[in-house]
Design an enzyme around this catalytic site. Structure first.
Site, PDB file in Angstrom:
ATOM      1  N   HIS A 197      88.125  37.721   4.629  1.00  0.00           N
ATOM      2  CA  HIS A 197      87.854  36.283   4.653  1.00  0.00           C
ATOM      3  C   HIS A 197      86.381  36.002   4.382  1.00  0.00           C
ATOM      4  O   HIS A 197      86.034  35.180   3.531  1.00  0.00           O
ATOM      5  CB  HIS A 197      88.250  35.708   6.015  1.00  0.00           C
ATOM      6  CG  HIS A 197      87.830  34.285   6.237  1.00  0.00           C
ATOM      7  ND1 HIS A 197      88.713  33.234   6.184  1.00  0.00           N
ATOM      8  CD2 HIS A 197      86.616  33.738   6.507  1.00  0.00           C
ATOM      9  CE1 HIS A 197      88.055  32.110   6.400  1.00  0.00           C
ATOM     10  NE2 HIS A 197      86.777  32.393   6.613  1.00  0.00           N
ATOM     11  N   GLU A 198      85.514  36.665   5.124  1.00  0.00           N
ATOM     12  CA  GLU A 198      84.084  36.374   4.987  1.00  0.00           C
ATOM     13  C   GLU A 198      83.564  36.734   3.600  1.00  0.00           C
ATOM     14  O   GLU A 198      82.782  36.005   2.998  1.00  0.00           O
ATOM     15  CB  GLU A 198      83.300  37.105   6.074  1.00  0.00           C
ATOM     16  CG  GLU A 198      83.606  36.620   7.484  1.00  0.00           C
ATOM     17  CD  GLU A 198      83.350  35.138   7.689  1.00  0.00           C
ATOM     18  OE1 GLU A 198      82.591  34.532   6.906  1.00  0.00           O
ATOM     19  OE2 GLU A 198      83.928  34.563   8.623  1.00  0.00           O
TER      20      GLU A 198
ATOM     21  N   ASP B 168      83.814  14.471  11.747  1.00  0.00           N
ATOM     22  CA  ASP B 168      83.375  15.722  12.361  1.00  0.00           C
ATOM     23  C   ASP B 168      83.675  16.907  11.459  1.00  0.00           C
ATOM     24  O   ASP B 168      84.512  16.838  10.555  1.00  0.00           O
ATOM     25  CB  ASP B 168      84.093  15.924  13.706  1.00  0.00           C
ATOM     26  CG  ASP B 168      83.659  14.919  14.739  1.00  0.00           C
ATOM     27  OD1 ASP B 168      82.583  14.317  14.584  1.00  0.00           O
ATOM     28  OD2 ASP B 168      84.418  14.710  15.719  1.00  0.00           O
TER      29      ASP B 168
ATOM     30  N   HIS C  66      84.190  34.184   0.835  1.00  0.00           N
ATOM     31  CA  HIS C  66      83.238  33.080   0.691  1.00  0.00           C
ATOM     32  C   HIS C  66      82.212  33.396  -0.400  1.00  0.00           C
ATOM     33  O   HIS C  66      81.767  32.511  -1.129  1.00  0.00           O
ATOM     34  CB  HIS C  66      82.520  32.818   2.014  1.00  0.00           C
ATOM     35  CG  HIS C  66      83.303  31.976   2.976  1.00  0.00           C
ATOM     36  ND1 HIS C  66      83.705  30.692   2.694  1.00  0.00           N
ATOM     37  CD2 HIS C  66      83.749  32.241   4.235  1.00  0.00           C
ATOM     38  CE1 HIS C  66      84.358  30.194   3.732  1.00  0.00           C
ATOM     39  NE2 HIS C  66      84.404  31.120   4.681  1.00  0.00           N
TER      40      HIS C  66
ATOM     41  N   HIS D 259      87.672  23.017   8.803  1.00  0.00           N
ATOM     42  CA  HIS D 259      88.321  24.141   9.471  1.00  0.00           C
ATOM     43  C   HIS D 259      89.679  23.787  10.033  1.00  0.00           C
ATOM     44  O   HIS D 259      90.439  24.672  10.422  1.00  0.00           O
ATOM     45  CB  HIS D 259      87.441  24.659  10.607  1.00  0.00           C
ATOM     46  CG  HIS D 259      86.138  25.203  10.139  1.00  0.00           C
ATOM     47  ND1 HIS D 259      84.981  24.468  10.167  1.00  0.00           N
ATOM     48  CD2 HIS D 259      85.820  26.393   9.618  1.00  0.00           C
ATOM     49  CE1 HIS D 259      83.991  25.185   9.681  1.00  0.00           C
ATOM     50  NE2 HIS D 259      84.476  26.364   9.343  1.00  0.00           N
TER      51      HIS D 259
ATOM     52  N   TYR E  11      81.299  22.107   0.620  1.00  0.00           N
ATOM     53  CA  TYR E  11      81.785  22.361   1.969  1.00  0.00           C
ATOM     54  C   TYR E  11      81.883  21.065   2.768  1.00  0.00           C
ATOM     55  O   TYR E  11      81.209  20.864   3.775  1.00  0.00           O
ATOM     56  CB  TYR E  11      80.842  23.349   2.651  1.00  0.00           C
ATOM     57  CG  TYR E  11      81.503  24.169   3.721  1.00  0.00           C
ATOM     58  CD1 TYR E  11      82.450  25.125   3.407  1.00  0.00           C
ATOM     59  CD2 TYR E  11      81.171  23.978   5.052  1.00  0.00           C
ATOM     60  CE1 TYR E  11      83.047  25.893   4.384  1.00  0.00           C
ATOM     61  CE2 TYR E  11      81.763  24.736   6.042  1.00  0.00           C
ATOM     62  CZ  TYR E  11      82.700  25.687   5.706  1.00  0.00           C
ATOM     63  OH  TYR E  11      83.303  26.445   6.686  1.00  0.00           O
TER      64      TYR E  11
ATOM     65  N   GLU F  23      87.646  26.969   2.834  1.00  0.00           N
ATOM     66  CA  GLU F  23      88.105  27.757   3.974  1.00  0.00           C
ATOM     67  C   GLU F  23      89.465  28.390   3.694  1.00  0.00           C
ATOM     68  O   GLU F  23      89.710  29.550   4.025  1.00  0.00           O
ATOM     69  CB  GLU F  23      88.188  26.883   5.219  1.00  0.00           C
ATOM     70  CG  GLU F  23      86.870  26.707   5.940  1.00  0.00           C
ATOM     71  CD  GLU F  23      86.328  28.033   6.425  1.00  0.00           C
ATOM     72  OE1 GLU F  23      87.070  28.807   7.047  1.00  0.00           O
ATOM     73  OE2 GLU F  23      85.144  28.312   6.176  1.00  0.00           O
TER      74      GLU F  23
END
Length: 478
Positions: A175-176, A271, A179, A277, A190, A199
């Site tokens: 996942h990381e 938010d 990015h 996310h 983003y 994401e």
């Protein structure tokens, strides 16, 4: 397309860490607060010079499309409980396994990630040019996170109560690193729906790394993200469930998984950079539905279609759900033929989550939830000890919200003085006006003080350290 901004992406959602930080278990809360503080500091543009110099000193491979790769170039470092990266080198490419499981898991995870991109998509590392893969393990003390800082991976050991060591989860590593691929391809902004797609893309290719390594078909896979991270005491299966968003966990300390599974439950919020996310659960589910319907290995079926869109020329940085859905339908037609079963599967998947309606029209709407927030006020008022200030922090990997309403005169003397000076000056307005874009997993702060005429929203990476520290002290003081 190449995005040149720096990202700092973490695997544990900030909303989970926030829930733990407010919990009754003192040790767990302390570790969670520490993880949040470290993440915030690191996201505020503090990429380590050593890590950057390491990447720059290692020349990238110059390859042409379809050229044979020579393999990954991995280097693993040990931060030895510090927050300095990369740390001491403990294993380089081709080196023998060590006696440290975290080192070996990181090394193997980077290799599995490189192997997926290379063999499935003929991509030479994250940037397509042989980018070295670096990782630091044993970062911090009981650090409850893992993140990609724009140049390398960093892994904490977890607190042992809620989270296990972060190198245990292969899909988290995938996942990381994904990015990084997004940065070098579509460069998805983003915020709002483009941020939720950012994401989701990382979740998609993170689980595909795991599925390929395990030799699992779409039907055999569990579609869980971070299943290996949770301690047995946690009431949950993983951080996210791509097949059934909103069901991954329901724990007194973590709260309940907030992800929606369709557009009928899309969260419209300012938010978390517009809910990046949370709303990522919608395209996550669409991918699983498409992968299940196409069948076989998901990295060869739906994954190849998603990658064609991500790396193609048609996608724009502000792409929303409906546009992305249309691009995947078109890509499926280009690869498999218009009217093919694969194209029908992709279209049906987006219809089932409510992004497309039957007949192909879109329900995706706008990108939604801009992270820019309220236009900056002019400031210039004179705050007094009786002035009230609302400080609100949103965003982060988990999208949790923390806020505090405070009377300046009730703060510690030094902080009260600093707040009065800051609110009377145009500093915050200037920072807000200079913010051009959001940064992955960075926090966003809103400051409202009617007496000072201040109503601004600021991106964390743009904050000077003194102001960032002032904000964080205010949010963590009782």
């Amino acid at each position: 397309m190449t995005s040149t901004h720096t990202s700092h992406c973490t695997i544990v959602p900030p909303y989970m860490l926030e829930a733990l930080a407010l919990g009754d278990e003192q040790a767990v809360a302390t570790h969670a607060r520490a993880a949040l503080r470290h993440d915030e500091q690191l996201r505020a543009s503090r990429r380590t010079p050593t890590a950057q110099e390491t990447v720059r000193s290692a020349p990238h491979r110059e390859t042409t499309a379809g050229a044979a790769d020579t393999g990954p170039r991995r280097t693993i470092y040990d931060a030895k409980g510090t927050q300095t990266t990369p740390g001491t080198q403990v294993r380089a490419e081709g080196g023998a396994p060590t006696g440290d499981p975290a080192v070996n898991e990181a090394y193997d995870g980077l290799g599995a990630t490189w192997e997926l991109w290379s063999t499935a998509y003929s991509r030479d590392s994250l940037d397509g040019k042989g980018m070295p893969l670096l990782a630091s393990v044993h970062y911090g003390r009981n650090y409850d996170n893992a993140f990609w800082d724009g140049s390398q991976m960093v892994f904490g050991d977890g607190d042992g109560v809620i989270f296990e060591r972060f190198t245990k989860s292969l899909d988290v590593i995938g996942h990381e690193l994904a990015h990084g691929v997004t940065e070098h391809t579509a460069g998805l902004l983003y915020q709002g729906q483009s941020g939720a797609l950012n994401e989701s893309v990382s979740d998609v290719f993170g689980v595909l790394v795991k599925q390929k390594a395990l030799g699992q078909t779409a039907a055999e896979a569990d579609w869980l993200v971070g299943a290996d991270l949770l301690n047995p005491s946690v009431k949950g299966r993983a951080l996210r469930d791509m097949r059934n968003p909103g069901t991954a966990y329901d724990d007194p300390r973590l709260g309940k998984d907030p992800q929606p599974a369709d557009m009928a439950h899309h969260v419209d919020t300012q938010d978390d950079n517009g809910g990046v996310h949370i709303n990522s659960g919608i395209p996550n589910r669409a991918f699983v539905l498409a992968a299940d319907a196409i069948g076989g290995n998901a990295w060869e079926g739906a994954g190849a279609i998603w990658y064609a869109v991500l790396s193609g020329d048609a996608i724009k940085a502000d792409c929303d759900f409906a546009t992305f859905a249309g691009l995947t339908v078109a890509a499926a037609g280009s690869v498999h033929g218009d009217g093919s079963a694969q194209q029908a599967a992709v279209r049906s998947a987006w219809e089932q989550v409510g992004v497309l309606t039957v007949g192909g029209s879109s329900q995706g709407g706008s990108t939604g939830g801009s992270a820019g927030g309220t236009a900056p006020g002019q400031g210039g008022g004179v705050p007094t000890p009786a002035s009230q200030v609302l400080l609100r922090r949103t965003g982060g990997f988990a999208g949790l919200v923390r806020e505090r309403r405070m009377v300046l005169g009730e703060l510690p003397e030094r902080d009260a003085r600093d707040w009065q000076h800051l609110l009377a000056a145009p500093t915050l307005q200037r920072i807000a006006a200079s913010t051009e874009r959001t940064h992955p997993d960075a926090f966003t702060y809103s400051v409202v003080c009617d007496e000072a005429g201040c109503d601004v929203t600021l991106q964390e990476p743009h904050l000077p350290e003194a102001i960032h520290s002032l904000f964080e002290r205010a949010l963590t003081q009782d």
